[in-house]
Design a protein around this motif. Structure first.
Motif, PDB file in Angstrom:
ATOM      1  N   ALA A 140     -80.253  92.090 -63.819  1.00  0.00           N
ATOM      2  CA  ALA A 140     -78.873  92.552 -63.655  1.00  0.00           C
ATOM      3  C   ALA A 140     -78.840  93.925 -62.998  1.00  0.00           C
ATOM      4  N   PHE A 141     -79.734  94.811 -63.421  1.00  0.00           N
ATOM      5  CA  PHE A 141     -79.783  96.161 -62.852  1.00  0.00           C
ATOM      6  C   PHE A 141     -80.130  96.110 -61.367  1.00  0.00           C
ATOM      7  N   ILE A 142     -81.128  95.321 -61.015  1.00  0.00           N
ATOM      8  CA  ILE A 142     -81.543  95.219 -59.609  1.00  0.00           C
ATOM      9  C   ILE A 142     -80.418  94.652 -58.754  1.00  0.00           C
ATOM     10  N   LEU A 143     -79.774  93.597 -59.247  1.00  0.00           N
ATOM     11  CA  LEU A 143     -78.699  92.978 -58.482  1.00  0.00           C
ATOM     12  C   LEU A 143     -77.522  93.927 -58.268  1.00  0.00           C
ATOM     13  N   CYS A 144     -77.092  94.596 -59.342  1.00  0.00           N
ATOM     14  CA  CYS A 144     -75.878  95.406 -59.268  1.00  0.00           C
ATOM     15  C   CYS A 144     -76.114  96.830 -58.765  1.00  0.00           C
ATOM     16  N   LYS A 145     -77.234  97.442 -59.157  1.00  0.00           N
ATOM     17  CA  LYS A 145     -77.444  98.847 -58.830  1.00  0.00           C
ATOM     18  C   LYS A 145     -78.328  99.068 -57.607  1.00  0.00           C
ATOM     19  N   ILE A 146     -79.199  98.118 -57.302  1.00  0.00           N
ATOM     20  CA  ILE A 146     -80.063  98.283 -56.133  1.00  0.00           C
ATOM     21  C   ILE A 146     -79.550  97.449 -54.964  1.00  0.00           C
ATOM     22  N   GLU A 147     -79.251  96.178 -55.232  1.00  0.00           N
ATOM     23  CA  GLU A 147     -78.728  95.325 -54.166  1.00  0.00           C
ATOM     24  C   GLU A 147     -77.221  95.504 -53.987  1.00  0.00           C
ATOM     25  N   GLU A 148     -76.583  96.232 -54.926  1.00  0.00           N
ATOM     26  CA  GLU A 148     -75.161  96.581 -54.848  1.00  0.00           C
ATOM     27  C   GLU A 148     -74.247  95.357 -54.835  1.00  0.00           C
ATOM     28  N   LYS A 149     -74.622  94.349 -55.581  1.00  0.00           N
ATOM     29  CA  LYS A 149     -73.749  93.190 -55.722  1.00  0.00           C
ATOM     30  C   LYS A 149     -72.708  93.469 -56.810  1.00  0.00           C
ATOM     31  N   SER A 150     -71.577  92.778 -56.735  1.00  0.00           N
ATOM     32  CA  SER A 150     -70.547  92.915 -57.756  1.00  0.00           C
ATOM     33  C   SER A 150     -71.005  92.227 -59.027  1.00  0.00           C
ATOM     34  N   TYR A 151     -70.350  92.557 -60.142  1.00  0.00           N
ATOM     35  CA  TYR A 151     -70.673  91.884 -61.394  1.00  0.00           C
ATOM     36  C   TYR A 151     -70.462  90.372 -61.270  1.00  0.00           C
ATOM     37  N   GLU A 152     -69.411  89.994 -60.527  1.00  0.00           N
ATOM     38  CA  GLU A 152     -69.115  88.571 -60.365  1.00  0.00           C
ATOM     39  C   GLU A 152     -70.232  87.867 -59.588  1.00  0.00           C
ATOM     40  N   ASP A 156     -72.843  84.970 -61.053  1.00  0.00           N
ATOM     41  CA  ASP A 156     -73.039  83.669 -60.411  1.00  0.00           C
ATOM     42  C   ASP A 156     -74.525  83.405 -60.160  1.00  0.00           C
ATOM     43  N   ILE A 157     -75.236  84.413 -59.690  1.00  0.00           N
ATOM     44  CA  ILE A 157     -76.672  84.273 -59.410  1.00  0.00           C
ATOM     45  C   ILE A 157     -77.461  84.020 -60.689  1.00  0.00           C
ATOM     46  N   SER A 186     -90.010 118.875 -67.704  1.00  0.00           N
ATOM     47  CA  SER A 186     -88.825 119.732 -67.784  1.00  0.00           C
ATOM     48  C   SER A 186     -87.792 119.369 -66.732  1.00  0.00           C
ATOM     49  N   ASP A 187     -88.222 118.639 -65.687  1.00  0.00           N
ATOM     50  CA  ASP A 187     -87.296 118.261 -64.628  1.00  0.00           C
ATOM     51  C   ASP A 187     -86.663 116.901 -64.874  1.00  0.00           C
ATOM     52  N   SER A 188     -86.901 116.307 -66.034  1.00  0.00           N
ATOM     53  CA  SER A 188     -86.443 114.934 -66.258  1.00  0.00           C
ATOM     54  C   SER A 188     -84.931 114.801 -66.123  1.00  0.00           C
ATOM     55  N   ALA A 189     -84.186 115.788 -66.558  1.00  0.00           N
ATOM     56  CA  ALA A 189     -82.721 115.720 -66.453  1.00  0.00           C
ATOM     57  C   ALA A 189     -82.290 115.715 -64.988  1.00  0.00           C
ATOM     58  N   ILE A 190     -82.980 116.511 -64.172  1.00  0.00           N
ATOM     59  CA  ILE A 190     -82.670 116.551 -62.745  1.00  0.00           C
ATOM     60  C   ILE A 190     -83.002 115.212 -62.104  1.00  0.00           C
ATOM     61  N   LEU A 191     -84.155 114.664 -62.467  1.00  0.00           N
ATOM     62  CA  LEU A 191     -84.570 113.385 -61.918  1.00  0.00           C
ATOM     63  C   LEU A 191     -83.578 112.285 -62.293  1.00  0.00           C
ATOM     64  N   LEU A 192     -83.138 112.299 -63.539  1.00  0.00           N
ATOM     65  CA  LEU A 192     -82.172 111.299 -63.981  1.00  0.00           C
ATOM     66  C   LEU A 192     -80.876 111.430 -63.183  1.00  0.00           C
ATOM     67  N   PHE A 193     -80.439 112.651 -62.946  1.00  0.00           N
ATOM     68  CA  PHE A 193     -79.217 112.876 -62.176  1.00  0.00           C
ATOM     69  C   PHE A 193     -79.374 112.316 -60.759  1.00  0.00           C
ATOM     70  N   LEU A 194     -80.521 112.573 -60.135  1.00  0.00           N
ATOM     71  CA  LEU A 194     -80.774 112.090 -58.800  1.00  0.00           C
ATOM     72  C   LEU A 194     -80.743 110.558 -58.750  1.00  0.00           C
ATOM     73  N   ILE A 195     -81.370 109.938 -59.731  1.00  0.00           N
ATOM     74  CA  ILE A 195     -81.417 108.480 -59.771  1.00  0.00           C
ATOM     75  C   ILE A 195     -80.030 107.897 -59.931  1.00  0.00           C
ATOM     76  N   LEU A 196     -79.271 108.417 -60.873  1.00  0.00           N
ATOM     77  CA  LEU A 196     -77.931 107.871 -61.132  1.00  0.00           C
ATOM     78  C   LEU A 196     -77.014 108.110 -59.948  1.00  0.00           C
ATOM     79  N   SER A 197     -77.212 109.206 -59.210  1.00  0.00           N
ATOM     80  CA  SER A 197     -76.379 109.485 -58.046  1.00  0.00           C
ATOM     81  C   SER A 197     -76.756 108.599 -56.886  1.00  0.00           C
ATOM     82  N   CYS A 198     -78.047 108.193 -56.816  1.00  0.00           N
ATOM     83  CA  CYS A 198     -78.495 107.325 -55.729  1.00  0.00           C
ATOM     84  C   CYS A 198     -78.085 105.882 -55.970  1.00  0.00           C
ATOM     85  N   TYR A 199     -78.009 105.497 -57.272  1.00  0.00           N
ATOM     86  CA  TYR A 199     -77.752 104.103 -57.579  1.00  0.00           C
ATOM     87  C   TYR A 199     -76.415 103.932 -58.277  1.00  0.00           C
TER      88      TYR A 199
END
Length: 199
Positions: A140-152, A156-157, A186-199
């Motif tokens: 579900a994560f790959i489909l919606c957050k990486i491939e940017e498919k809708s929940y619908e 279906d997939i 110590s940079d984990s919060a920054i890394l998490l922010f970058l990931i969530l902003s990218c995906y």
């Protein structure tokens, strides 16, 4: 149904590894448009996007024997595409003229990628975190957050309800947060922010 699709993908990947051009063309047709759009959003310069896109599938063909058929092909494809874009920006940083062209074309896009380059380990950590998720949550994560498919589309997939997809996405984000909180970095919060902003 999802099992049949998964089996079909594994069969295609096995044929690709064996040098079957027909399987390569089917995979290209299935994945070309979304990965092209992703590269275009990251680079913005049409000529460079086209060149990177063509080179991506050349690499896929040349490295076909290295493909793990048990892993989602889309995630493998996007990972190679991301690495190519990062390499492109590294080279651009050494070329004054191209760097100026990129800045004029999309200052915001250039700065975002340049910042991500300094935190490239975020991408590695992201893939490590995804690997810890249960299979359906990961899909579900790959489909919606990486491939940017809708929940619908994802529902279906996967052959499940939209609400179930939404629940998987919520849980996947909790998984990411928990994973990064456990990192001794110590940079984990920054890394998490970058990931969530990218995906």
């Amino acid at each position: 149904m999802p099992t049949e699709k998964l089996h079909f993908d594994i069969t295609l990947l096995q044929r690709l590894k064996e040098g079957d051009q027909g399987a390569f063309e089917l995979l290209y047709t299935k994945h070309a448009k979304p990965v092209y759009l992703k590269i275009r959003r990251m680079v913005k310069v049409s000529e460079e996007v086209d060149e990177l896109f063509q080179e991506l599938f050349v690499r896929i063909w040349e490295r076909r024997e290295q493909i793990d058929i048990q892993q989602p092909f889309s995630a493998y494809l996007y990972r190679i595409a991301e690495n190519m874009v990062y390499d492109f920006y590294r080279k651009a940083a050494r070329t004054e003229k191209l760097r100026d062209t990129l800045r004029m074309t999309s200052q915001e896009s250039y700065d975002q990628i340049e910042q991500t380059l300094f935190k490239k380990e975020a991408i590695t950590l992201l893939h490590e975190a995804i690997a810890t998720m249960p299979p359906l949550r990961r899909q579900a994560f790959i489909l919606c957050k990486i491939e940017e498919k809708s929940y619908e589309e994802a529902a279906d997939i996967m052959g499940i309800s939209t609400n179930t997809v939404r629940n998987h996405i919520v849980k996947s984000m909790h998984t990411l947060k928990s994973y990064f909180q456990d990192q001794k970095n110590s940079d984990s919060a920054i890394l998490l922010f970058l990931i969530l902003s990218c995906y």
